[in-house]
Design a protein around this motif. Structure first.
Motif, PDB file in Angstrom:
ATOM      1  N   VAL A   1     -52.939 -42.035   4.728  1.00  0.00           N
ATOM      2  CA  VAL A   1     -52.713 -42.090   3.284  1.00  0.00           C
ATOM      3  C   VAL A   1     -52.404 -43.525   2.885  1.00  0.00           C
ATOM      4  O   VAL A   1     -51.564 -44.177   3.509  1.00  0.00           O
ATOM      5  CB  VAL A   1     -51.548 -41.172   2.857  1.00  0.00           C
ATOM      6  N   ALA A   2     -53.071 -44.005   1.851  1.00  0.00           N
ATOM      7  CA  ALA A   2     -52.815 -45.348   1.326  1.00  0.00           C
ATOM      8  C   ALA A   2     -52.479 -45.238  -0.153  1.00  0.00           C
ATOM      9  O   ALA A   2     -53.182 -44.564  -0.914  1.00  0.00           O
ATOM     10  CB  ALA A   2     -54.026 -46.246   1.530  1.00  0.00           C
ATOM     11  N   ASP A   3     -51.403 -45.884  -0.554  1.00  0.00           N
ATOM     12  CA  ASP A   3     -50.985 -45.918  -1.956  1.00  0.00           C
ATOM     13  C   ASP A   3     -51.660 -47.122  -2.600  1.00  0.00           C
ATOM     14  O   ASP A   3     -51.283 -48.260  -2.346  1.00  0.00           O
ATOM     15  CB  ASP A   3     -49.470 -46.027  -2.035  1.00  0.00           C
TER      16      ASP A   3
ATOM     17  N   LEU B   1     -53.693 -42.281  -4.729  1.00  0.00           N
ATOM     18  CA  LEU B   1     -53.516 -42.141  -3.290  1.00  0.00           C
ATOM     19  C   LEU B   1     -54.873 -41.872  -2.634  1.00  0.00           C
ATOM     20  O   LEU B   1     -55.584 -40.946  -3.023  1.00  0.00           O
ATOM     21  CB  LEU B   1     -52.544 -41.007  -2.977  1.00  0.00           C
ATOM     22  N   ARG B   2     -55.197 -42.670  -1.648  1.00  0.00           N
ATOM     23  CA  ARG B   2     -56.465 -42.554  -0.933  1.00  0.00           C
ATOM     24  C   ARG B   2     -56.224 -41.949   0.445  1.00  0.00           C
ATOM     25  O   ARG B   2     -55.356 -42.420   1.190  1.00  0.00           O
ATOM     26  CB  ARG B   2     -57.112 -43.936  -0.789  1.00  0.00           C
ATOM     27  N   LEU B   3     -56.986 -40.918   0.793  1.00  0.00           N
ATOM     28  CA  LEU B   3     -56.854 -40.265   2.090  1.00  0.00           C
ATOM     29  C   LEU B   3     -58.169 -40.366   2.839  1.00  0.00           C
ATOM     30  O   LEU B   3     -59.238 -40.068   2.294  1.00  0.00           O
ATOM     31  CB  LEU B   3     -56.466 -38.788   1.939  1.00  0.00           C
TER      32      LEU B   3
ATOM     33  N   GLY C   1     -53.706 -49.624  -8.894  1.00  0.00           N
ATOM     34  CA  GLY C   1     -54.615 -49.915  -9.985  1.00  0.00           C
ATOM     35  C   GLY C   1     -56.032 -49.424  -9.841  1.00  0.00           C
ATOM     36  O   GLY C   1     -56.656 -49.023 -10.830  1.00  0.00           O
ATOM     37  N   PHE C   2     -56.585 -49.438  -8.634  1.00  0.00           N
ATOM     38  CA  PHE C   2     -57.996 -49.088  -8.480  1.00  0.00           C
ATOM     39  C   PHE C   2     -58.298 -48.763  -7.034  1.00  0.00           C
ATOM     40  O   PHE C   2     -57.580 -49.176  -6.114  1.00  0.00           O
ATOM     41  CB  PHE C   2     -58.897 -50.254  -8.919  1.00  0.00           C
ATOM     42  N   VAL C   3     -59.409 -48.056  -6.821  1.00  0.00           N
ATOM     43  CA  VAL C   3     -59.934 -47.828  -5.478  1.00  0.00           C
ATOM     44  C   VAL C   3     -61.365 -47.326  -5.595  1.00  0.00           C
ATOM     45  O   VAL C   3     -61.724 -46.641  -6.558  1.00  0.00           O
ATOM     46  CB  VAL C   3     -59.071 -46.818  -4.681  1.00  0.00           C
ATOM     47  N   ALA C   4     -62.191 -47.703  -4.628  1.00  0.00           N
ATOM     48  CA  ALA C   4     -63.545 -47.180  -4.503  1.00  0.00           C
ATOM     49  C   ALA C   4     -63.673 -46.518  -3.144  1.00  0.00           C
ATOM     50  O   ALA C   4     -63.164 -47.031  -2.147  1.00  0.00           O
ATOM     51  CB  ALA C   4     -64.580 -48.300  -4.642  1.00  0.00           C
ATOM     52  N   ILE C   5     -64.344 -45.378  -3.096  1.00  0.00           N
ATOM     53  CA  ILE C   5     -64.563 -44.672  -1.836  1.00  0.00           C
ATOM     54  C   ILE C   5     -66.043 -44.331  -1.715  1.00  0.00           C
ATOM     55  O   ILE C   5     -66.752 -44.200  -2.708  1.00  0.00           O
ATOM     56  CB  ILE C   5     -63.707 -43.386  -1.734  1.00  0.00           C
ATOM     57  N   GLY C   6     -66.491 -44.187  -0.473  1.00  0.00           N
ATOM     58  CA  GLY C   6     -67.883 -43.860  -0.208  1.00  0.00           C
ATOM     59  C   GLY C   6     -68.788 -45.073  -0.288  1.00  0.00           C
ATOM     60  O   GLY C   6     -68.432 -46.114  -0.852  1.00  0.00           O
ATOM     61  N   GLY C   7     -69.973 -44.951   0.306  1.00  0.00           N
ATOM     62  CA  GLY C   7     -70.922 -46.058   0.283  1.00  0.00           C
ATOM     63  C   GLY C   7     -70.337 -47.288   0.960  1.00  0.00           C
ATOM     64  O   GLY C   7     -69.599 -47.198   1.943  1.00  0.00           O
TER      65      GLY C   7
ATOM     66  N   GLU D   1     -66.043 -35.059   7.392  1.00  0.00           N
ATOM     67  CA  GLU D   1     -66.723 -36.264   6.908  1.00  0.00           C
ATOM     68  C   GLU D   1     -66.416 -36.424   5.420  1.00  0.00           C
ATOM     69  O   GLU D   1     -67.279 -36.308   4.556  1.00  0.00           O
ATOM     70  CB  GLU D   1     -68.220 -36.145   7.138  1.00  0.00           C
ATOM     71  N   VAL D   2     -65.164 -36.705   5.123  1.00  0.00           N
ATOM     72  CA  VAL D   2     -64.730 -36.802   3.730  1.00  0.00           C
ATOM     73  C   VAL D   2     -63.737 -37.941   3.559  1.00  0.00           C
ATOM     74  O   VAL D   2     -63.037 -38.329   4.496  1.00  0.00           O
ATOM     75  CB  VAL D   2     -64.068 -35.492   3.232  1.00  0.00           C
ATOM     76  N   GLU D   3     -63.701 -38.438   2.344  1.00  0.00           N
ATOM     77  CA  GLU D   3     -62.662 -39.359   1.909  1.00  0.00           C
ATOM     78  C   GLU D   3     -62.286 -38.914   0.503  1.00  0.00           C
ATOM     79  O   GLU D   3     -63.167 -38.638  -0.316  1.00  0.00           O
ATOM     80  CB  GLU D   3     -63.176 -40.795   1.907  1.00  0.00           C
ATOM     81  N   ILE D   4     -61.005 -38.815   0.219  1.00  0.00           N
ATOM     82  CA  ILE D   4     -60.582 -38.269  -1.067  1.00  0.00           C
ATOM     83  C   ILE D   4     -59.550 -39.169  -1.733  1.00  0.00           C
ATOM     84  O   ILE D   4     -58.876 -39.971  -1.080  1.00  0.00           O
ATOM     85  CB  ILE D   4     -60.032 -36.831  -0.933  1.00  0.00           C
ATOM     86  N   VAL D   5     -59.441 -38.996  -3.044  1.00  0.00           N
ATOM     87  CA  VAL D   5     -58.420 -39.669  -3.841  1.00  0.00           C
ATOM     88  C   VAL D   5     -57.677 -38.609  -4.643  1.00  0.00           C
ATOM     89  O   VAL D   5     -58.293 -37.743  -5.272  1.00  0.00           O
ATOM     90  CB  VAL D   5     -59.035 -40.703  -4.806  1.00  0.00           C
ATOM     91  N   VAL D   6     -56.362 -38.676  -4.600  1.00  0.00           N
ATOM     92  CA  VAL D   6     -55.509 -37.845  -5.439  1.00  0.00           C
ATOM     93  C   VAL D   6     -54.801 -38.781  -6.407  1.00  0.00           C
ATOM     94  O   VAL D   6     -54.121 -39.716  -5.981  1.00  0.00           O
ATOM     95  CB  VAL D   6     -54.481 -37.059  -4.605  1.00  0.00           C
TER      96      VAL D   6
END
Length: 237
Positions: A147-149, A139-141, A152-158, A121-126
């Motif tokens: 994997v999504a490249d 990079l959003r996983l 400029g920006f990304v929000a994860i969670g909520g 139950e995780v979402e991560i950004v590298v």
């Protein structure tokens, strides 16, 4: 009389696992990662930041952010550090890249999602800071290893879909650090449903903030305070 075994189609199994993982991630407080003129900014809504970090350093120019179950993304963080250290020692420090690390994470997350009874139950950004803003990588996983490249920006969670829509409206190329921080806090502070919902700015002490600073020669990651970015106190980290 023997009852026939209960059958669930593979499609339904995968859907149930995906729904389970998404529900767990959505319950977590959000993290915003923004590119800006001087590097990459991480801002996490994390009242327990002194004891449980959502944002951390992985290697020289690489940072990590995560939402979801702490013990699961902490295991991924530690594994990422070990991977980066081994690769940098065996080959060259420049061979440690965000893309290579993301691929390693994707394999782990994908294997857990398809083979284990419970997905992570995780979402991560590298994120990796480059010599210029054009060479930065975010990079959003997701829980299934996708994997999504991001540009400029990304929000994860909520409510990440809503937060990303707000970032899309407010973010622009060449933003300064203070502008990026103000945008991140503004987005994270929106909790209600609808445009008329009351907005109360998240207190600085409830935020975990870090930057990848491209002006540093080697270790670019440093923790900062929101007050230092807005100019009301010296920086830390």
């Amino acid at each position: 009389m023997t009852q026939p075994p209960f059958y669930v189609s593979p499609e339904q199994v995968m859907k149930d696992r995906a729904d389970f993982a998404r529900a767990g991630i959505a319950r977590g407080r959000s993290v915003v990662v923004l590119g800006h003129e001087e590097g990459v900014l991480f801002v996490a809504d994390n009242p327990s930041s002194r004891s449980l970090n959502k944002v951390s350093e992985i290697y020289d120019r690489i940072g990590f952010a995560a939402v979801g179950k702490y013990n699961e993304f902490e295991n991924l963080r530690v594994a990422g550090i070990r991977y980066a250290d081994l690769r940098g020692y065996s080959y060259d420090r420049t061979d440690v890249t965000a893309r290579a690390l993301a691929n390693a994470y994707a394999q782990t997350l994908g294997t857990v999602f398809t083979q284990d009874q419970k997905p992570y139950e995780v979402e991560i950004v590298v994120a990796e800071v480059g010599a210029t803003a054009e060479t930065d990588r975010i990079l959003r996983l997701t829980y299934d290893g996708s994997v999504a490249d991001e540009f400029g920006f990304v929000a994860i969670g909520g409510d990440s879909e809503r937060l990303n829509a707000m970032l899309r409206e407010g973010w622009r190329t060449g933003m300064g650090l203070r502008e990026a921080y103000d945008l991140a806090v503004q987005v994270l502070s929106v909790r209600g449903e609808g445009d008329d919902a009351p907005v109360s700015r998240i207190p600085a002490e409830n935020l975990e903030v870090a930057v990848l600073d491209r002006t540093r020669e080697r270790r670019c990651f440093r923790r900062v305070s929101g007050a230092s970015i807005t100019g009301s106190s010296p920086s830390t980290g």
